[in-house]
Design a protein around this motif. Sequence first.
Motif, PDB file in Angstrom:
ATOM      1  N   GLU A  54       0.861  -1.185   0.000  1.00  0.00           N
ATOM      2  CA  GLU A  54       0.000   0.000   0.000  1.00  0.00           C
ATOM      3  C   GLU A  54       0.894   1.230   0.000  1.00  0.00           C
ATOM      4  OE1 GLU A  54      -3.281   0.095  -0.380  1.00  0.00           O
ATOM      5  OE2 GLU A  54      -3.334  -2.095  -0.424  1.00  0.00           O
ATOM      6  N   GLY A  55       0.508   2.233  -0.753  1.00  0.00           N
ATOM      7  CA  GLY A  55       1.290   3.458  -0.790  1.00  0.00           C
ATOM      8  C   GLY A  55       1.139   4.165  -2.120  1.00  0.00           C
ATOM      9  N   HIS A  56       1.992   5.157  -2.327  1.00  0.00           N
ATOM     10  CA  HIS A  56       1.898   6.034  -3.489  1.00  0.00           C
ATOM     11  C   HIS A  56       2.010   5.280  -4.809  1.00  0.00           C
ATOM     12  CE1 HIS A  56       2.129   9.658  -5.844  1.00  0.00           C
ATOM     13  NE2 HIS A  56       3.239   9.224  -6.404  1.00  0.00           N
ATOM     14  N   GLU A  57       2.989   4.376  -4.919  1.00  0.00           N
ATOM     15  CA  GLU A  57       3.194   3.674  -6.196  1.00  0.00           C
ATOM     16  C   GLU A  57       1.975   2.834  -6.557  1.00  0.00           C
ATOM     17  OE1 GLU A  57       5.638   3.743  -3.790  1.00  0.00           O
ATOM     18  OE2 GLU A  57       6.934   5.151  -4.863  1.00  0.00           O
ATOM     19  N   LYS A  58       1.422   2.121  -5.577  1.00  0.00           N
ATOM     20  CA  LYS A  58       0.235   1.304  -5.844  1.00  0.00           C
ATOM     21  C   LYS A  58      -0.948   2.184  -6.258  1.00  0.00           C
ATOM     22  CE  LYS A  58      -2.549  -2.401  -3.944  1.00  0.00           C
ATOM     23  NZ  LYS A  58      -2.394  -3.584  -3.124  1.00  0.00           N
ATOM     24  N   THR A  59      -1.126   3.303  -5.573  1.00  0.00           N
ATOM     25  CA  THR A  59      -2.201   4.235  -5.922  1.00  0.00           C
ATOM     26  C   THR A  59      -2.026   4.749  -7.346  1.00  0.00           C
ATOM     27  OG1 THR A  59      -2.463   4.857  -3.607  1.00  0.00           O
ATOM     28  CG2 THR A  59      -3.324   6.398  -5.243  1.00  0.00           C
ATOM     29  N   MET A  60      -0.786   5.069  -7.725  1.00  0.00           N
ATOM     30  CA  MET A  60      -0.518   5.546  -9.091  1.00  0.00           C
ATOM     31  C   MET A  60      -0.835   4.472 -10.121  1.00  0.00           C
ATOM     32  SD  MET A  60       0.301   8.607  -9.916  1.00  0.00           S
ATOM     33  CE  MET A  60       0.987   8.326 -11.547  1.00  0.00           C
ATOM     34  N   VAL A  61      -0.433   3.237  -9.855  1.00  0.00           N
ATOM     35  CA  VAL A  61      -0.691   2.148 -10.800  1.00  0.00           C
ATOM     36  C   VAL A  61      -2.190   1.955 -10.977  1.00  0.00           C
ATOM     37  CG1 VAL A  61      -0.464  -0.356 -11.128  1.00  0.00           C
ATOM     38  CG2 VAL A  61       1.539   0.996 -10.484  1.00  0.00           C
ATOM     39  N   GLU A  62      -2.945   2.020  -9.907  1.00  0.00           N
ATOM     40  CA  GLU A  62      -4.399   1.869 -10.018  1.00  0.00           C
ATOM     41  C   GLU A  62      -5.030   3.054 -10.752  1.00  0.00           C
ATOM     42  OE1 GLU A  62      -5.300   1.107  -5.895  1.00  0.00           O
ATOM     43  OE2 GLU A  62      -4.889  -1.043  -6.143  1.00  0.00           O
TER      44      GLU A  62
END
Length: 188
Positions: A54-62
């Motif tokens: 969980e975090g910024h990279e996962k949010t960006m990918v989604e």
Amino acid sequence: MIKITKVYTRGGDKGQTSLVGGQRVSKASARLEAYGTVDELSAHLGLLAAVLPEGHEKTMVERIQNNLFNICTNLATEQETTPLYPSAHLAEGETELLETEVDNIMKELPEVQGFILSGGTREAAQAHVCRTVCRRAERRIVTLAQEAIVSPEVLQYVNRLSDYLFVLAKKLNFIAGKSEKTWQNICR
């Protein structure tokens, strides 16, 4: 929200499918190749999101996956005969957001030394797979653009996306303390 009431329609059993607006086309067409490859990229991004914490990279990918749905809608529309749905447009600033992300990541990383072999952590390796599928999607979209209208924002976004995925892979390796391997030209 679109409600899906039926998964199969039998409409594609003879190698044709419907575009946005109802026009029937071959499943082997450049249009289907383009948005099918974008869909494949989204599936690979889903795998990347599944292995990211969980975090910024996962949010960006989604967020990127959502943008790719808009792009698929854009590519599935024969713009000569059917007006684009509002959902076929990227939100203002999405390409610029990718550029900002690339710039911010590059500030965090050591300078690139030579060509990098894809790999490292599982997450970084998956980001590299996404990058290569993204480049293929871009080639398919360019092919489609030679015979049909494709919104310029689509090509710009997909081009920037492959850059983002490259630096994301580098960042994921860097965070994990995993050294990248560079290409050694043994034929010298």
